[in-house]
Design an enzyme around this catalytic site. Structure first.
Site, PDB file in Angstrom:
ATOM      1  CG  HIS A   1      -1.866   5.137   2.655  1.00  0.00           C
ATOM      2  ND1 HIS A   1      -2.151   6.488   2.717  1.00  0.00           N
ATOM      3  CD2 HIS A   1      -1.135   4.844   3.760  1.00  0.00           C
ATOM      4  CE1 HIS A   1      -1.598   6.989   3.810  1.00  0.00           C
ATOM      5  NE2 HIS A   1      -0.984   6.015   4.462  1.00  0.00           N
TER       6      HIS A   1
ATOM      7  CG  HIS B   1       6.002   2.406   7.913  1.00  0.00           C
ATOM      8  ND1 HIS B   1       6.404   3.110   6.804  1.00  0.00           N
ATOM      9  CD2 HIS B   1       4.654   2.296   7.799  1.00  0.00           C
ATOM     10  CE1 HIS B   1       5.366   3.422   6.062  1.00  0.00           C
ATOM     11  NE2 HIS B   1       4.287   2.936   6.650  1.00  0.00           N
TER      12      HIS B   1
ATOM     13  CG  HIS C   1      -0.735   1.343   9.844  1.00  0.00           C
ATOM     14  ND1 HIS C   1      -0.997   2.100   8.715  1.00  0.00           N
ATOM     15  CD2 HIS C   1      -0.950   2.158  10.904  1.00  0.00           C
ATOM     16  CE1 HIS C   1      -1.364   3.322   9.092  1.00  0.00           C
ATOM     17  NE2 HIS C   1      -1.334   3.388  10.401  1.00  0.00           N
TER      18      HIS C   1
ATOM     19  CG  HIS D   1      -2.802  -1.916   7.289  1.00  0.00           C
ATOM     20  ND1 HIS D   1      -1.534  -2.132   6.797  1.00  0.00           N
ATOM     21  CD2 HIS D   1      -3.047  -0.600   7.115  1.00  0.00           C
ATOM     22  CE1 HIS D   1      -1.035  -1.002   6.336  1.00  0.00           C
ATOM     23  NE2 HIS D   1      -1.935  -0.050   6.537  1.00  0.00           N
TER      24      HIS D   1
ATOM     25  CD  GLU E   1      -1.188   1.065   3.437  1.00  0.00           C
ATOM     26  OE1 GLU E   1      -2.311   1.387   3.037  1.00  0.00           O
ATOM     27  OE2 GLU E   1      -0.736   1.406   4.530  1.00  0.00           O
ATOM     28  CG  ASN E   2       2.860   2.820   2.707  1.00  0.00           C
ATOM     29  OD1 ASN E   2       2.868   2.069   3.676  1.00  0.00           O
ATOM     30  ND2 ASN E   2       2.065   3.873   2.637  1.00  0.00           N
TER      31      ASN E   2
END
Length: 239
Positions: free
Chosen positions: A48, A158, A156, A131, A19-20
C-alpha cells in the site's frame, strides 16, 4: 506504550511497518513524522506504499523511511536503510512477496541477494521484512537467508503467527509479527460491515475499528556480530 517499552527492555532499534497508518491505506509524511516522534527509528512500507496521493513525492524527503526493495529501481524512495547505535550498524529493508499480492514486484529472493551483496561490509546485522500473504513464501525466504541476516520477520496478514524461532546459524524468524492497532475488529476494520459483506456480498464501507488497541511486534536480541540470540513476540494492550 513505546517509550516505556524501550526504557524497560533496553531496546536499541525500533522498526515499524507503517503502510496502513493512514486510516488503513498507505501513509502520509505527517504520520511518518508522528511515528518517529513517538520513538520509532525507521519506517518500512508494503504493497500500500503509494495509496496516499502525493506520497510518491514526499517519500524522498523522509530519510528514515524505505519502500520495498524489490519494486522497480525507478521507484521513488530508498530501497534500504542503515541505522547505527553504539557502533552497531543495522541494515533494514523490506521485500514484497509475489503470491496472492496485487502490487507487481521483482523476485524477493533475488532482490534480497542483490541488496545484501551491494551493501556488503556496510552493516553488522540485518533485519529483513518479508511483506507477503503466503506463509510458504515467508518461510522459504527465511531459510534462504538463514545465516546471512539477523532476522527475517513477516508482515501483511495482520494476524500474528505462533512460529517465532531461531533458524540455523542464528537467524530469527516469524511468519507474521501481528498488527499494531484495534484487535476487536476484522483485520483492523469494524466488525459488522465486514461480516455483512461475507453474508450477502454487498459492498460496504469498512471503517477503522477502535476497540482493544494493542502494540504488537517481535523483540529480537542479537550479539555484536549480528547473530540472533533470542526472539520474543510482544503484544501489549493500550491502557
Amino acid at each position: 506504550l513505546l517509550p516505556k517499552l524501550r526504557a524497560e527492555r533496553g531496546i536499541d532499534f525500533v522498526i515499524a511497518n507503517g503502510e496502513n497508518a493512514a486510516a488503513g491505506a498507505g501513509i502520509t509524511s505527517v504520520i511518518c513524522k508522528t511515528l518517529l516522534q513517538a520513538g520509532v527509528d525507521a519506517i518500512t512500507l508494503g504493497d500500500h506504499v503509494w495509496d496516499q496521493k502525493g506520497f510518491e513525492v514526499d517519500i524522498d524527503t523522509l530519510p528514515q523511511v524505505c519502500r520495498p526493495a524489490n519494486l522497480p529501481r525507478t521507484s521513488p524512495g530508498r530501497a534500504h536503510l542503515i541505522l547505527e547505535k553504539n557502533g552497531f550498524r543495522l541494515l533494514v529493508f523490506t521485500v514484497l512477496g509475489r503470491s496472492f499480492m496485487g502490487l507487481k514486484a521483482e523476485c524477493p529472493f533475488l532482490a534480497a541477494d542483490a541488496l545484501l551483496q551491494d551493501v556488503a561490509g556496510q552493516f553488522d546485522g540485518a533485519l529483513v521484512e518479508m511483506h507477503a500473504e503466503a506463509t510458504s513464501e515467508k518461510q522459504a525466504l527465511g531459510w534462504h537467508l538463514a545465516g546471512r541476516v539477523s532476522a527475517v520477520l513477516g508482515t501483511h496478514t495482520h494476524v500474528a503467527t505462533a512460529d517465532a524461532a531461531l533458524l540455523r546459524q542464528h537467524t530469527a524468524f516469524m511468519c507474521d509479527v501481528g498488527m499494531t492497532g484495534p484487535h476487536e475488529s476484522v483485520l483492523g476494520r469494524e466488525i459488522a460491515p465486514v461480516v455483512g459483506r461475507f453474508l450477502d456480498g454487498l459492498p460496504r464501507r469498512f471503517e477503522v475499528a477502535t476497540g482493544d488497541v494493542r502494540l504488537c511486534g517481535a523483540l529480537v536480541e542479537v550479539d555484536p556480530t549480528g547473530r540472533a540470540e533470542k526472539i520474543e513476540w510482544l503484544s501489549l494492550r493500550a491502557p
